[in-house]
Design an enzyme around this catalytic site. Structure first.
Site, PDB file in Angstrom:
ATOM      1  N   SER A 132     -20.033   8.272  27.229  1.00 35.16           N
ATOM      2  CA  SER A 132     -19.027   8.898  28.205  1.00 35.16           C
ATOM      3  C   SER A 132     -18.428   8.278  28.967  1.00 35.16           C
ATOM      4  O   SER A 132     -19.352   8.468  30.804  1.00 35.16           O
ATOM      5  CB  SER A 132     -19.478  10.239  28.093  1.00 35.16           C
ATOM      6  OG  SER A 132     -18.175  11.113  28.527  1.00 35.16           O
ATOM      7  N   TYR A 148     -24.245  17.869  28.679  1.00 40.61           N
ATOM      8  CA  TYR A 148     -23.899  16.068  27.342  1.00 40.61           C
ATOM      9  C   TYR A 148     -23.812  15.784  29.015  1.00 40.61           C
ATOM     10  O   TYR A 148     -24.334  14.219  28.345  1.00 40.61           O
ATOM     11  CB  TYR A 148     -22.588  16.870  27.253  1.00 40.61           C
ATOM     12  CG  TYR A 148     -21.629  15.823  27.106  1.00 40.61           C
ATOM     13  CD1 TYR A 148     -21.755  15.042  25.320  1.00 40.61           C
ATOM     14  CD2 TYR A 148     -20.666  15.451  26.981  1.00 40.61           C
ATOM     15  CE1 TYR A 148     -21.121  13.834  25.128  1.00 40.61           C
ATOM     16  CE2 TYR A 148     -20.027  14.008  26.583  1.00 40.61           C
ATOM     17  CZ  TYR A 148     -20.856  12.983  25.496  1.00 40.61           C
ATOM     18  OH  TYR A 148     -19.484  12.524  25.329  1.00 40.61           O
TER      19      TYR A 148
HETATM   20  N1  LIG Z   1     -14.115  11.661  21.612  1.00 39.80           N
HETATM   21  C1  LIG Z   1     -14.037  11.944  23.009  1.00 39.80           C
HETATM   22  O1  LIG Z   1     -13.224  11.714  23.488  1.00 39.80           O
HETATM   23  C2  LIG Z   1     -15.149  10.135  23.544  1.00 39.80           C
HETATM   24  C3  LIG Z   1     -15.242  10.771  24.803  1.00 39.80           C
HETATM   25  C4  LIG Z   1     -16.851   9.620  26.110  1.00 39.80           C
HETATM   26  C5  LIG Z   1     -17.578  10.025  24.517  1.00 39.80           C
HETATM   27  N2  LIG Z   1     -17.288  10.178  23.294  1.00 39.80           N
HETATM   28  C6  LIG Z   1     -19.122   9.615  22.728  1.00 39.80           C
HETATM   29  O2  LIG Z   1     -18.180   8.836  21.160  1.00 39.80           O
HETATM   30  C7  LIG Z   1     -18.983   9.475  19.888  1.00 39.80           C
HETATM   31  C8  LIG Z   1     -18.472   9.524  19.171  1.00 39.80           C
HETATM   32  O3  LIG Z   1     -17.270  10.978  19.243  1.00 39.80           O
HETATM   33  P1  LIG Z   1     -16.531  11.869  18.686  1.00 39.80           P
HETATM   34  O4  LIG Z   1     -15.634  12.138  18.700  1.00 39.80           O
HETATM   35  O5  LIG Z   1     -16.313  10.599  17.282  1.00 39.80           O
HETATM   36  O6  LIG Z   1     -17.240  13.032  18.205  1.00 39.80           O
HETATM   37  P2  LIG Z   1     -17.376  13.715  16.705  1.00 39.80           P
HETATM   38  O7  LIG Z   1     -16.214  13.418  15.768  1.00 39.80           O
HETATM   39  O8  LIG Z   1     -18.094  15.104  16.976  1.00 39.80           O
HETATM   40  O9  LIG Z   1     -18.736  12.881  16.126  1.00 39.80           O
HETATM   41  C9  LIG Z   1     -20.165  12.363  16.191  1.00 39.80           C
HETATM   42  C10 LIG Z   1     -21.663  12.135  14.895  1.00 39.80           C
HETATM   43  O10 LIG Z   1     -22.485  12.259  15.655  1.00 39.80           O
HETATM   44  C11 LIG Z   1     -23.103  12.649  14.605  1.00 39.80           C
HETATM   45  N3  LIG Z   1     -24.396  13.519  14.840  1.00 39.80           N
HETATM   46  C12 LIG Z   1     -24.235  14.734  15.647  1.00 39.80           C
HETATM   47  N4  LIG Z   1     -25.761  14.953  16.074  1.00 39.80           N
HETATM   48  C13 LIG Z   1     -26.351  14.226  15.325  1.00 39.80           C
HETATM   49  C14 LIG Z   1     -27.346  13.927  14.778  1.00 39.80           C
HETATM   50  N5  LIG Z   1     -28.184  15.607  15.360  1.00 39.80           N
HETATM   51  N6  LIG Z   1     -28.026  13.094  13.893  1.00 39.80           N
HETATM   52  C15 LIG Z   1     -27.166  12.345  13.347  1.00 39.80           C
HETATM   53  N7  LIG Z   1     -25.791  12.016  14.201  1.00 39.80           N
HETATM   54  C16 LIG Z   1     -25.749  13.123  14.259  1.00 39.80           C
HETATM   55  C17 LIG Z   1     -22.354  13.944  13.579  1.00 39.80           C
HETATM   56  O11 LIG Z   1     -22.436  13.635  12.778  1.00 39.80           O
HETATM   57  P3  LIG Z   1     -23.147  15.027  11.705  1.00 39.80           P
HETATM   58  O12 LIG Z   1     -22.284  16.047  11.815  1.00 39.80           O
HETATM   59  O13 LIG Z   1     -23.453  14.558  10.223  1.00 39.80           O
HETATM   60  O14 LIG Z   1     -24.133  15.194  12.708  1.00 39.80           O
HETATM   61  C18 LIG Z   1     -20.760  12.515  13.900  1.00 39.80           C
HETATM   62  O15 LIG Z   1     -21.057  11.730  13.199  1.00 39.80           O
HETATM   63  C19 LIG Z   1     -20.117   9.872  20.664  1.00 39.80           C
HETATM   64  O16 LIG Z   1     -21.149   9.435  21.210  1.00 39.80           O
HETATM   65  C20 LIG Z   1     -18.935  10.689  21.583  1.00 39.80           C
HETATM   66  O17 LIG Z   1     -20.374  10.610  23.033  1.00 39.80           O
HETATM   67  C21 LIG Z   1     -16.561  10.450  22.482  1.00 39.80           C
END
Ligand SMILES: NC(=O)c1ccc[n+]([C@@H]2O[C@H](COP(=O)([O-])OP(=O)(O)OC[C@H]3O[C@@H](n4cnc5c(N)ncnc54)[C@H](OP(=O)(O)O)[C@@H]3O)[C@@H](O)[C@H]2O)c1
Length: 229
Positions: A132, A148
């Site tokens: 991030s 986080y």
């Molecule tokens: N969206 C943003 O603005 C943003 C910004 C910076 C970085 N990121 C990074 O981008 C990535 C994707 O983010 P997103 O926004 O798409 O998040 P999201 O919609 O919350 O999805 C997170 C994913 O991680 C999985 N996950 C969570 N806990 C887990 C566990 N214990 N074991 C296995 N899988 C797990 C979830 O699956 P389950 O719910 O099935 O566990 C889900 O598929 C993340 O690494 C996040 O930190 C996102």
């Protein structure tokens, strides 16, 4: 030759779009992991997608993963996309908040990599860790995201360490520090904020980076952001 691509954290948000895009090419076998993915298998009709439940915070993670990967002779690309976010003032964080953040964002990734790397050593590959902007040195920081962002910062450093340790192999390690993307996680971090990037758009960038950029880049931590946050 068919390439095997693993996406961890594939049940929703950016990860689900990664699976959609990787699977467009029939030469790809896509393995999609998340904690709760099998109940909602949106790829059931896809010939080239397999889904498996995998919990990065489980004490049996390495044995579960080893068993699942026995069905696949090799892994060419791995996207560590799972993430867990708690938005709370530092003094209010419970031990469980901290443990779960570190377990999903760094400790589980390390344990998973100890299983994946031996599977990639022979033919080489590309590991892309999704971190991030909050974990990128010198970036603007936001209150409430200490556990986080600090756990994601460990993932950026791990990327550099592994690139060094495996520099004599054909495995490349890179880390993308994402800016705001409109997902459930973003809504938790910044309620009401509208991101300029959709999950599909960010997934397009990550897919291209994963498949193509390993030829020129190794051990790099790269900001991928249009906005603050
Ligand atoms: N969206 C943003 O603005 C943003 C910004 C910076 C970085 N990121 C990074 O981008 C990535 C994707 O983010 P997103 O926004 O798409 O998040 P999201 O919609 O919350 O999805 C997170 C994913 O991680 C999985 N996950 C969570 N806990 C887990 C566990 N214990 N074991 C296995 N899988 C797990 C979830 O699956 P389950 O719910 O099935 O566990 C889900 O598929 C993340 O690494 C996040 O930190 C996102």
């Amino acid at each position: 030759m068919r390439k095997t691509i693993v996406v961890i954290g594939a049940s929703q948000g950016i990860g689900a779009e990664l699976v959609n895009l990787f699977a467009k090419d029939e030469n790809h076998l896509v393995i999609a992991f998340a904690r709760t993915i099998e109940q909602n298998n949106r790829w059931a009709s896809y010939e080239n997608v397999r889904v498996h439940n995998l919990d990065l915070s489980s004490s049996s993670l390495q044995t579960d993963l080893t068993e699942l990967l026995n069905n696949y002779p090799q892994v060419d690309y791995l996207v560590n996309n799972a993430g867990f976010l708690v938005n709370k003032p530092f003094l209010e964080l419970s031990y469980q908040d901290i443990i779960q953040s570190y377990q999903v964002n760094i400790l589980g990734v390390m344990q998973a990599l100890q299983v994946f790397i031996p599977k990639m050593l022979q033919q080489g590959g590309h590991v892309v860790n999704i971190s991030s902007m909050g974990a990128f040195q010198g970036s603007v920081k936001f209150a409430g995201l200490s556990t986080y962002s600090s756990s994601k910062a460990a993932l950026t450093n791990l990327t550099e360490m592994l690139a060094e340790e495996f520099k004599d192999t054909n495995i490349k390690f890179n880390c993308l520090c994402l800016g705001a993307v409109q997902t459930e996680m973003l809504a938790k971090a910044f309620p009401g904020y509208e991101a300029p990037v959709l999950p599909r758009e960010m997934a397009e960038f990550i897919v291209n980076f994963t498949l193509n950029q390993w030829k020129w880049i190794n051990g790099k931590v790269i900001p991928v952001s249009l906005s603050t946050p």
